[in-house]
Design a protein around this motif. Sequence first.
Motif, PDB file in Angstrom:
ATOM      1  N   ASN A   1      -2.483   3.556  -2.857  1.00 26.06           N
ATOM      2  CA  ASN A   1      -2.401   3.057  -4.238  1.00 26.06           C
ATOM      3  C   ASN A   1      -3.262   3.908  -5.178  1.00 26.06           C
TER       4      ASN A   1
ATOM      5  N   GLN B   1      -6.022   5.541  -4.599  1.00 26.25           N
ATOM      6  CA  GLN B   1      -7.468   5.573  -4.414  1.00 26.25           C
ATOM      7  C   GLN B   1      -7.838   5.758  -2.947  1.00 26.25           C
TER       8      GLN B   1
ATOM      9  N   GLY C   1      -8.661   2.937   0.096  1.00 21.75           N
ATOM     10  CA  GLY C   1      -7.655   2.125  -0.583  1.00 21.75           C
ATOM     11  C   GLY C   1      -8.231   0.823  -1.121  1.00 21.75           C
ATOM     12  N   PRO C   2      -7.395   0.016  -1.742  1.00 23.13           N
ATOM     13  CA  PRO C   2      -7.862  -1.233  -2.361  1.00 23.13           C
ATOM     14  C   PRO C   2      -8.306  -2.267  -1.325  1.00 23.13           C
ATOM     15  N   GLN C   3      -9.184  -3.136  -1.758  1.00 24.26           N
ATOM     16  CA  GLN C   3      -9.630  -4.233  -0.913  1.00 24.26           C
ATOM     17  C   GLN C   3      -8.485  -5.235  -0.749  1.00 24.26           C
TER      18      GLN C   3
ATOM     19  N   LEU D   1       0.859  -1.170   0.000  1.00 20.84           N
ATOM     20  CA  LEU D   1       0.000   0.000   0.000  1.00 20.84           C
ATOM     21  C   LEU D   1       0.898   1.224   0.000  1.00 20.84           C
TER      22      LEU D   1
ATOM     23  N   HIS E   1     -10.099   2.387   4.777  1.00 13.27           N
ATOM     24  CA  HIS E   1     -10.470   1.336   3.821  1.00 13.27           C
ATOM     25  C   HIS E   1     -10.485  -0.019   4.496  1.00 13.27           C
TER      26      HIS E   1
END
Length: 151
Positions: A62, A64, A67-69, A41, A151
């Motif tokens: 990253n 977004q 953040g990403p799942q 991350l 997230h």
Amino acid sequence: MGRSQRDGVPPGTDLTAPAGSTSVTTLTGPRDRTPDVRITLTAAHGKVTLGSGRRIDTLAFNGQAPGPQIRVRKGRLLEVTLRNTDVKEGVTLHWHGVDVPNAEDGVPGVTQEAVPPGGTHVYRFVPDRAEIFWCLTHRDSSQAIAAGSAH
């Protein structure tokens, strides 16, 4: 990818524990085996557009926010490398609802020092139950959550 116990710790900080006690830096997740899931991350300042159309500054992971799942099965070893690109206040990851070893908890000044710009920190732990959890930075967390970076 290893790390020293000094990653993200200001020079001159004493990480040793008094005689007869245990330093929080030693209370880590498994370091003796290959992780089942590895993810990096990268934290950086970014912008996000709200449902209202208003654009605000945010802490992105990253690129977004949130953040990403991250998906990992119960009982499997997860390794998350946190990289700080440009967050001058420093950044950490705190895992809500996940029982993690103390040194993996990401509370700056308590269980971990904030990762400075250009620095990294490696979190390793084994989730002990199947659930949906979330993580966030606890560095300036009230501002970070308001800016959508949990997230």
